[in-house]
Motif scaffolding. Structure first.
Motif, mmCIF file in Angstrom:
data_model
loop_
_atom_site.group_PDB
_atom_site.id
_atom_site.type_symbol
_atom_site.label_atom_id
_atom_site.label_comp_id
_atom_site.label_asym_id
_atom_site.label_seq_id
_atom_site.Cartn_x
_atom_site.Cartn_y
_atom_site.Cartn_z
ATOM 1 N N LEU A 65 1.039 -1.263 0.122
ATOM 2 C CA LEU A 65 0.002 -0.019 -0.016
ATOM 3 C C LEU A 65 0.890 1.198 0.092
ATOM 4 N N TYR A 66 1.787 1.078 0.706
ATOM 5 C CA TYR A 66 2.546 2.450 0.866
ATOM 6 C C TYR A 66 3.751 2.384 -0.415
ATOM 7 N N GLY A 75 4.719 9.667 -9.953
ATOM 8 C CA GLY A 75 4.227 9.407 -11.293
ATOM 9 C C GLY A 75 4.165 8.148 -12.056
ATOM 10 N N SER A 76 4.386 7.077 -11.361
ATOM 11 C CA SER A 76 4.729 5.791 -11.916
ATOM 12 C C SER A 76 3.443 4.720 -12.130
ATOM 13 N N MET A 77 2.440 5.301 -12.546
ATOM 14 C CA MET A 77 1.056 5.044 -12.476
ATOM 15 C C MET A 77 0.968 3.473 -12.830
ATOM 16 N N ASN A 78 1.637 3.089 -14.025
ATOM 17 C CA ASN A 78 1.631 1.675 -14.571
ATOM 18 C C ASN A 78 2.008 0.452 -13.290
ATOM 19 N N GLU A 79 3.195 1.027 -12.570
ATOM 20 C CA GLU A 79 3.881 0.141 -11.621
ATOM 21 C C GLU A 79 2.948 0.185 -10.429
ATOM 22 N N ALA A 80 2.054 1.322 -10.065
ATOM 23 C CA ALA A 80 1.264 1.413 -9.007
ATOM 24 C C ALA A 80 -0.114 0.470 -9.157
ATOM 25 N N ALA A 83 1.040 -2.974 -8.479
ATOM 26 C CA ALA A 83 0.885 -3.159 -7.038
ATOM 27 C C ALA A 83 -0.245 -3.594 -6.419
ATOM 28 N N VAL A 84 -1.397 -2.811 -6.959
ATOM 29 C CA VAL A 84 -2.749 -2.679 -6.774
ATOM 30 C C VAL A 84 -3.223 -4.246 -7.045
ATOM 31 N N ASP A 85 -2.990 -4.480 -8.291
ATOM 32 C CA ASP A 85 -3.342 -5.789 -8.822
ATOM 33 C C ASP A 85 -2.787 -6.885 -8.138
ATOM 34 N N ALA A 86 -1.605 -6.728 -7.743
ATOM 35 C CA ALA A 86 -0.937 -7.876 -6.853
ATOM 36 C C ALA A 86 -1.570 -8.077 -5.507
ATOM 37 N N THR A 107 -9.996 4.995 -6.615
ATOM 38 C CA THR A 107 -10.230 4.598 -8.112
ATOM 39 C C THR A 107 -9.485 3.664 -8.579
ATOM 40 N N LEU A 108 -8.216 3.985 -8.470
ATOM 41 C CA LEU A 108 -7.192 2.782 -8.574
ATOM 42 C C LEU A 108 -7.617 1.370 -8.125
ATOM 43 N N PHE A 109 -8.015 1.265 -6.801
ATOM 44 C CA PHE A 109 -8.396 -0.178 -6.349
ATOM 45 C C PHE A 109 -9.730 -0.529 -6.931
ATOM 46 N N ARG A 110 -10.837 0.426 -7.151
ATOM 47 C CA ARG A 110 -11.823 -0.181 -7.712
ATOM 48 C C ARG A 110 -11.525 -0.697 -9.132
ATOM 49 N N ASP A 111 -10.901 -0.010 -9.904
ATOM 50 C CA ASP A 111 -10.450 -0.631 -11.229
ATOM 51 C C ASP A 111 -9.803 -1.746 -11.061
#
Length: 133
Positions: A65-66, A75-80, A83-86, A107-111
């Motif tokens: 999470l951190y 600004g590394s949205m793809n890596e973020a 990480a959320v997918d994992a 929104t990132l978690f919901r998606d």
């Protein structure tokens, strides 16, 4: 033996038996402080190091999470997103504390749930069906 002496003795036993857990907790606290002080690269470096120590599942989710917070800040949205997918694949029912995360990450978690959970459910269904047959 007094209550205080017993408490100190118990604490020493825990420290002697599980020093890595104490060090990991201190490092996680330090990484949170680095994130809070906008030292995102340093926090990310420390969190990546903590991942190499094979943390317990609850700590792993907090570390990721951190890491996600730091990656978004850098600004590394793809890596973020990865990480959320994992995080969701590892623990499908995981929901971070909404008070702890900014709206953009909600929104990132919901998606990610919409992306990851259907495949996860299908895998579990097929595994259960195979086991049943």
């Amino acid at each position: 033996m007094s209550v205080r002496a017993a408490t100190v003795a118990a604490g020493l036993v825990v420290l002697l038996l599980h020093p890595d857990d104490l060090i990991a907790q201190q490092s996680l606290t330090t990484a949170r402080q680095l994130y809070a002080s906008a030292e995102y690269k340093d926090a990310l470096s420390m969190l990546d190091g903590l991942l190499k120590t094979n943390p317990v599942p609850q700590d792993r989710q907090t570390i990721d999470l951190y890491r996600t917070f730091c990656l978004v800040a850098l600004g590394s949205m793809n890596e973020a997103s990865s990480a959320v997918d994992a995080m969701i694949a590892r623990e499908p029912l995981y929901h971070p504390n909404l008070d702890e995360i900014p709206p953009r990450l909600r929104t990132l978690f919901r998606d990610a749930r919409q992306r990851v959970l259907p495949g996860f459910i299908q895998q579990r269904y097929l595994a259960a069906k195979t086991a049943f047959d």
